[in-house]
Design a protein around this motif. Structure first.
Motif, PDB file in Angstrom:
ATOM      1  N   SER A  57       0.749  -1.354   0.033  1.00 27.46           N
ATOM      2  CA  SER A  57       0.016   0.178   0.001  1.00 27.46           C
ATOM      3  C   SER A  57       0.733   1.131   0.007  1.00 27.46           C
ATOM      4  O   SER A  57       0.449   2.241  -0.625  1.00 27.46           O
ATOM      5  CB  SER A  57      -0.985   0.230   1.145  1.00 27.46           C
ATOM      6  OG  SER A  57      -0.286   0.278   2.450  1.00 27.46           O
ATOM      7  N   THR A  61       0.892   4.718  -2.544  1.00 24.47           N
ATOM      8  CA  THR A  61       0.943   5.841  -1.966  1.00 24.47           C
ATOM      9  C   THR A  61       1.983   6.830  -2.267  1.00 24.47           C
ATOM     10  O   THR A  61       2.106   7.919  -2.043  1.00 24.47           O
ATOM     11  CB  THR A  61       0.528   5.920  -0.521  1.00 24.47           C
ATOM     12  OG1 THR A  61       1.459   5.428   0.217  1.00 24.47           O
ATOM     13  CG2 THR A  61      -1.089   5.295  -0.595  1.00 24.47           C
ATOM     14  N   ILE A  95      -5.558   7.346   1.770  1.00 24.94           N
ATOM     15  CA  ILE A  95      -5.376   6.027   2.691  1.00 24.94           C
ATOM     16  C   ILE A  95      -5.934   6.621   3.925  1.00 24.94           C
ATOM     17  O   ILE A  95      -5.819   7.617   4.378  1.00 24.94           O
ATOM     18  CB  ILE A  95      -3.932   5.756   2.568  1.00 24.94           C
ATOM     19  CG1 ILE A  95      -3.948   4.355   3.521  1.00 24.94           C
ATOM     20  CG2 ILE A  95      -2.847   6.856   3.096  1.00 24.94           C
ATOM     21  CD1 ILE A  95      -2.520   3.770   3.447  1.00 24.94           C
TER      22      ILE A  95
END
Length: 508
Positions: A57, A61, A95
């Protein structure tokens, strides 16, 4: 319509990772991983602690830069060396973390718009921000008081504020990183509802969670990682829970709960009429050597406050605490530790660990006096060996004892919180949601450890929001309702039906 919007509208992937590899000193966190997220899809990213979910993740990002591989956002190739968090936000990626990133003394409105205040002349245009905040709450169909400091809000309400902050700029990709780990069941259902709203807008959701039931409740597809490697992807409707577990841990998971220890000794810890204002009152409980005693209760029932009171970290105004039959006054954690207590708190990062310390120092912190030469100088070699031995028993995944704990996965951080009390050889283990945010394989290791502690004659008090966990691990369970012990169940009464009734204030 922009190129990116056209790609999304045509059903092209919002996110596409090809051959993603991420290396840190001494460890390959991701090894040739592929991942695809489509518009209007909730895609589960699952695996054991340390499998690479958070690392993946962070590559999406821009917090991590892949060592090698390709990243496409809405069909456009990304130049990795120049990719950053700010760039990912500009491209519509947001996020929401499990750990709160809010400023406690600021209001909800201030937290949502911090760094993005709109001004009228030289002043912040609060009326405009209030209207925009109300629109966000209306979109999420949530009613949260945004005009009080967020420290006064419930955990679920603070998560809603974090979510509102994340979607402020209308992102097309939202990553939920263990968002529900600290939420109650009704609040989790609300998150599912919000996910449906976001999906209907064409957003893509990456959903990271260790609670496998959630994967089947709200996700459309899944990707499994193991030790940084891609294992499998597919539609959630095409698999069942045992199949998913088998992919995650590489084996069948039988006998989830070890047998309950029946060889009990004398009462080690007891309370009589224990009372703390606005938390709990007239609480009578006891735990024997070799016994696992559960504490169940809804949010606000007083479970955590009771555990902290036993540990000298919450003021009591009435009643007694007895240690091995003798009344004791425990007014500080230092005193509790002297009586052989060890606390595994529900917030491991803020209460259980010193995040600036390494593995060795966190493990040996309560036991430093045992590793001194001439009573003065610390024997670093002996302390390091002790830390190594206890963490090896817990199968900790790490590359060096001098590795900062901040770099470990949540499950491995939790193992260190437990290992420091094992090294201290505590007699009483106060476990407040010890499996929160831990994967299914690591959970079984914690279950086996609790059984091992009981067999060694340790007394264990276990707080858990999961009834199956309490029923499977505990000899007896006390159910708290509005700060009082509503019921005590064991044997044939240790069932979900009886517990649920007591949780709601109905004694069966």
């Amino acid at each position: 319509m922009s190129k990116q919007q056209g790609a999304a509208a045509a059903g092209a992937p919002l996110i596409e990772l090809k051959h993603c590899t991420m290396e840190f000193p001494g460890v390959k966190a991701l090894d040739n991983v592929d991942f695809t997220l489509m518009p209007g899809e909730c895609h589960a990213l699952v695996g054991e602690n340390g499998a690479g979910k958070s690392t993946l993740s962070k590559c999406i990002t821009g917090e991590n830069h892949m060592t090698s591989g390709e990243l496409y956002v809405k069909g456009e190739p990304i130049k990795i060396p120049a990719y950053s968090i700010r760039e990912s936000q500009r491209r519509g990626i947001a996020i929401v973390h499990q750990e709160f990133t809010l400023m406690n003394d600021l209001t909800g409105v201030e937290n949502i718009f911090i760094g993005r205040y709109e001004k009228k002349l030289c002043f912040v245009d609060w009326k405009k921000l209030d209207r925009r905040a109300e629109e966000l709450m209306e979109f999420l169909q949530c009613d949260v008081n945004l005009h009080v400091p967020v420290k006064h809000l419930r955990t679920a309400e603070r998560q809603i504020i974090q979510l509102a902050k994340a979607i402020l700029d209308n992102p097309q990709i939202v990553i939920f990183d263990e968002l529900t780990a600290v939420l109650q069941e009704k609040d989790i259902q609300n998150i599912y509802r919000i996910i449906d709203i976001l999906k209907a807008q064409g957003m893509g959701i990456i959903y990271i969670s260790h609670r496998l039931d959630e994967i089947f409740d709200c996700c459309d597809s899944y990707t499994v990682l193991c030790d940084g490697r891609y294992i499998h992807s597919g539609a959630v409707r095409d698999i069942d829970k045992p199949q998913l577990i088998r992919m995650i841990i590489g084996r069948e998971l039988a006998n989830t709960y070890p047998p309950v220890n029946e060889q009990l000794g004398d009462v080690i810890l007891e309370t009589r009429g224990l009372t703390a204002p606005k938390a709990f009152r007239d609480v009578n409980i006891h735990v024997r050597a070799g016994e696992v005693v559960g504490l169940a209760g809804l949010l606000g029932a007083g479970k955590t406050e009771l555990v902290h009171a036993l540990y000298g970290n919450h003021r009591i105004t009435g009643g007694k605490i007895l240690y091995r039959g003798q009344e004791v006054r425990i007014r500080s954690p230092k005193k509790a530790i002297s009586y052989g207590m060890g606390l595994v708190p529900d917030e491991r990062r803020t209460l259980g660990l010193v995040m600036t310390y390494d593995i060795k120092d966190n493990t040996t912190l309560p036991s430093l006096n045992r590793y001194r030469k001439l009573g003065v100088f610390l024997d670093h070699e002996a302390a390091a060996k002790a830390a190594y031995d206890v963490n090896e028993k817990l199968k900790l995944k790490y590359y060096s004892l001098w590795q900062n704990v901040r770099k470990l996965s949540g499950g491995n951080q939790q193992k260190i919180v437990i290992s420091k009390w094992m090294l201290r050889d505590a007699d009483i283990f106060l476990l407040d949601e010890p499996t929160r945010g831990i994967d299914i394989g690591a959970k079984y290791e914690i279950y086996a450890l609790i059984h091992q502690l009981a067999q060694q004659g340790k007394a264990v008090i276990l707080v858990s929001p999961e009834m199956d966990e309490l029923i499977g691990l505990c000899n007896r369970i006390y159910i708290l309702y509005e700060g009082q012990v509503m019921d005590e169940v064991e044997g044939s009464r240790k069932t979900q039906e009886v517990i649920i009734n007591s949780l709601l204030g109905v004694k069966a």
